[in-house]
Write a protein that holds these residues in place. Structure first.
Motif, PDB file in Angstrom:
ATOM      1  N   UNK A   1       0.824  -1.210   0.000  1.00 18.29           N
ATOM      2  CA  UNK A   1       0.000   0.000   0.000  1.00 18.29           C
ATOM      3  C   UNK A   1       0.859   1.261   0.000  1.00 18.29           C
ATOM      4  N   UNK A   2       2.001   1.272   0.705  1.00 19.53           N
ATOM      5  CA  UNK A   2       2.856   2.457   0.735  1.00 19.53           C
ATOM      6  C   UNK A   2       3.631   2.626  -0.570  1.00 19.53           C
ATOM      7  N   UNK A   3       3.917   1.495  -1.262  1.00 24.41           N
ATOM      8  CA  UNK A   3       4.496   1.622  -2.596  1.00 24.41           C
ATOM      9  C   UNK A   3       3.520   2.319  -3.529  1.00 24.41           C
ATOM     10  N   UNK A   4       2.249   1.954  -3.465  1.00 26.32           N
ATOM     11  CA  UNK A   4       1.225   2.627  -4.267  1.00 26.32           C
ATOM     12  C   UNK A   4       1.086   4.092  -3.864  1.00 26.32           C
ATOM     13  N   UNK A   5       1.237   4.389  -2.569  1.00 23.93           N
ATOM     14  CA  UNK A   5       1.163   5.779  -2.117  1.00 23.93           C
ATOM     15  C   UNK A   5       2.284   6.611  -2.734  1.00 23.93           C
ATOM     16  N   UNK A   6       3.489   6.051  -2.808  1.00 20.04           N
ATOM     17  CA  UNK A   6       4.595   6.764  -3.428  1.00 20.04           C
ATOM     18  C   UNK A   6       4.371   6.953  -4.925  1.00 20.04           C
ATOM     19  N   UNK A   7       3.783   5.950  -5.581  1.00 23.56           N
ATOM     20  CA  UNK A   7       3.463   6.110  -7.006  1.00 23.56           C
ATOM     21  C   UNK A   7       2.476   7.252  -7.227  1.00 23.56           C
ATOM     22  N   UNK A   8       1.484   7.351  -6.365  1.00 25.26           N
ATOM     23  CA  UNK A   8       0.518   8.446  -6.484  1.00 25.26           C
ATOM     24  C   UNK A   8       1.189   9.797  -6.249  1.00 25.26           C
ATOM     25  N   UNK A   9       2.121   9.856  -5.285  1.00 25.42           N
ATOM     26  CA  UNK A   9       2.838  11.116  -5.051  1.00 25.42           C
ATOM     27  C   UNK A   9       3.682  11.506  -6.256  1.00 25.42           C
TER      28      UNK A   9
ATOM     29  N   UNK B   1      14.245   5.652  -4.646  1.00 28.65           N
ATOM     30  CA  UNK B   1      15.098   5.096  -3.590  1.00 28.65           C
ATOM     31  C   UNK B   1      14.273   4.464  -2.485  1.00 28.65           C
ATOM     32  N   UNK B   2      13.224   5.152  -2.069  1.00 26.45           N
ATOM     33  CA  UNK B   2      12.388   4.610  -0.994  1.00 26.45           C
ATOM     34  C   UNK B   2      11.570   3.418  -1.467  1.00 26.45           C
ATOM     35  N   UNK B   3      11.130   3.444  -2.716  1.00 26.80           N
ATOM     36  CA  UNK B   3      10.407   2.280  -3.261  1.00 26.80           C
ATOM     37  C   UNK B   3      11.313   1.057  -3.327  1.00 26.80           C
ATOM     38  N   UNK B   4      12.580   1.260  -3.697  1.00 27.36           N
ATOM     39  CA  UNK B   4      13.506   0.127  -3.685  1.00 27.36           C
ATOM     40  C   UNK B   4      13.684  -0.454  -2.296  1.00 27.36           C
ATOM     41  N   UNK B   5      13.735   0.440  -1.285  1.00 29.60           N
ATOM     42  CA  UNK B   5      13.850  -0.039   0.095  1.00 29.60           C
ATOM     43  C   UNK B   5      12.607  -0.822   0.500  1.00 29.60           C
TER      44      UNK B   5
ATOM     45  N   UNK C   1      10.493  -2.460  -1.490  1.00 22.57           N
ATOM     46  CA  UNK C   1      10.462  -3.745  -2.208  1.00 22.57           C
ATOM     47  C   UNK C   1      11.459  -4.730  -1.628  1.00 22.57           C
ATOM     48  N   UNK C   2      12.628  -4.238  -1.191  1.00 22.32           N
ATOM     49  CA  UNK C   2      13.593  -5.146  -0.563  1.00 22.32           C
ATOM     50  C   UNK C   2      13.072  -5.674   0.766  1.00 22.32           C
ATOM     51  N   UNK C   3      12.360  -4.853   1.512  1.00 25.80           N
ATOM     52  CA  UNK C   3      11.787  -5.338   2.771  1.00 25.80           C
ATOM     53  C   UNK C   3      10.637  -6.298   2.520  1.00 25.80           C
ATOM     54  N   UNK C   4       9.903  -6.136   1.413  1.00 29.13           N
ATOM     55  CA  UNK C   4       8.870  -7.125   1.054  1.00 29.13           C
ATOM     56  C   UNK C   4       9.509  -8.479   0.785  1.00 29.13           C
TER      57      UNK C   4
END
Length: 445
Positions: free
Chosen positions: A209-217, A241-245, A247-250
């Motif tokens: 959900x937070x990855x999608x939030x960053x995409x919307x931003x 950079x934050x999306x990569x972090x 995805x790595x935590x996923x």
């Protein structure tokens, strides 16, 4: 799946028990004969002969049973009937035993016939009362036979009850096993795949959900026409950079790495809020925590002030020991003065403690505000520095393209290049349908 396999195994075992409980009459008769239960075996053989009268084997077996029970004439009749049904005598597994049995029955029946003739001659000469007494002898064998038949009936009835009870238990077990089988869709509906733990599925859903939030931003940033291109590029770099972090935590959730996820999610929310020009969620949470702490502190201070005021208002009781006393009691006066001093000291200490806590709280607030201002200032400086570098890069590229001049392009040219027993339970289960001619078969089991 495991419960289904266990249920199938239980059904197979129960069917095997049922088959053993209701084994064929042939095996039951053989068991009765080998165990010496002659009356029970005779009853079973009579039932079989009613259904298979042309089969020679049950006639032969009944001849052996009747011989063991002492009913020799009937045994000889059954043996003759077996030989008539199967002239080849395949029903006998031991020919020598068959011949010895036929010889015994012939000798016994001949002696019985001779004895019967003698008894009839004696009876003819006897008087009428004696004839009346001899005419109705009481047989000795029917009573045990009837008792054996009753015992056999009770045994069959008991087997039937056991079989019905086993079937009922099996049906009830299967119904409860099917009803208690867990539904594998519970974890899927919570956002995970089958076999995934609920905790891992919940964190994975939050990270996505937070990855999608960053995409919307990012879409919001790209859609702002008045935003400088350098700032858009900076936003793009921070979001990627934050999306990569995230995805790595996923991917790290497979090893149950949950530490620090709350902080990463808050960073994503703050970045999205900065880009969309909204208030940071971390600031909202900090103000709420400070307000809750201030309310809790005010409640504690109010309770402390109430206790201090209540202690100060309590009356001091002085006991008058005698109306004729000549002066005040020194001990009582000292006690009163000490109590007052203690109350005053306690109230002063509480007031000092309250002021110190308020000062500490104000200092903490000032430090937070200074830290927030410093972070905001560094963020602005970084953005301005990044924008300046982008502008310089753009200027250098434009100046390079403007100063370069060359000839035209040459696009021409060609494209070329280089064990033993006293009972015979053997024999063949076959018979003839009539006479000595043989032919046909009447098998039973």
């Amino acid at each position: 799946m495991k419960k289904s396999i266990r249920s199938a195994a239980l059904v197979i075992a129960l069917i095997g028990a049922m088959a053993a409980a209701i084994a064929g009459p042939k095996e039951d008769i053989k068991a009765d004969m080998l165990a010496g239960r002659w009356a029970q075996a005779d009853e079973r053989l009579v039932d079989v002969l009613e259904k298979h009268p042309d089969n020679a084997l049950p006639h032969y077996w009944r001849a052996q049973v009747l011989e063991k029970m002492g009913r020799l004439a009937e045994a000889k009749q059954e043996l003759d009937e077996a030989a008539r049904r199967d002239p080849s005598e395949k029903f006998a597994g031991n020919k020598q035993q068959l011949a010895a049995m036929r010889e015994r029955l012939q000798v016994a029946t001949a002696a019985s016939d001779q004895k019967a003739e003698q008894e009839s001659a004696t009876v003819a000469k006897a008087s009428i009362p004696v004839q009346a007494q001899v005419a109705a002898p009481t047989p000795s064998t029917p009573a045990p036979a009837e008792e054996a038949a009753t015992s056999s009936f009770n045994l069959q009835e008991f087997k039937l009850y056991v079989l019905i009870g086993a079937i009922v238990v099996m049906v009830v077990y299967i119904i409860f096993a099917l009803r208690s089988k867990p539904a594998p869709v519970a974890e899927i509906s919570s956002g995970g795949s089958p076999g995934e733990s609920p905790v891992r599925a919940r964190w994975k859903r939050k990270l996505e959900e937070h990855v999608q939030l960053l995409d919307q931003a990012l879409k919001f940033s790209d859609g702002q026409p008045d935003l400088d291109q350098a700032i858009k590029l900076a936003n793009y770099d921070q979001i990627n950079s934050l999306k990569g972090l995230l995805n790595s935590r996923i991917a790290g959730l497979e090893q149950d790495q949950f530490e620090g996820l709350d902080a990463i999610l808050m960073r994503a929310k703050d970045l999205a809020a900065d880009i969309t020009r909204q208030e940071r969620p971390s600031e909202v949470r900090r103000r709420e925590e400070e307000a809750a702490a201030a309310r809790q502190h005010e409640v504690q201070m109010e309770a402390m002030r109430a206790r201090t005021a209540q202690a100060a208002q309590q009356p001091v009781y002085v006991q008058n020991y005698s109306a004729q006393s000549q002066g005040p009691d020194l001990f009582t006066t000292a006690a009163v003065m000490g109590a007052g001093a203690m109350l005053a000291s306690s109230a002063g200490a509480d007031d000092r403690r309250r002021r110190e806590e308020e000062e500490e709280e104000r200092a903490r607030r000032r430090r937070r505000e200074e830290e927030d201002e410093a972070r905001a200032r560094r963020r602005r400086e970084e953005e301005e520095d990044r924008a300046r570098r982008e502008r310089e890069s753009e200027n250098s590229r434009s100046s390079y393209s403007g100063s370069y001049s060359g000839g035209g392009l040459d696009l021409g040219g060609s494209d070329s290049g280089g064990g033993s027993s006293s009972v015979d339970v053997g024999g063949s289960d076959s018979g003839s349908s009539g006479g000595d001619s043989g032919g046909g078969s009447d098998s039973w089991s």
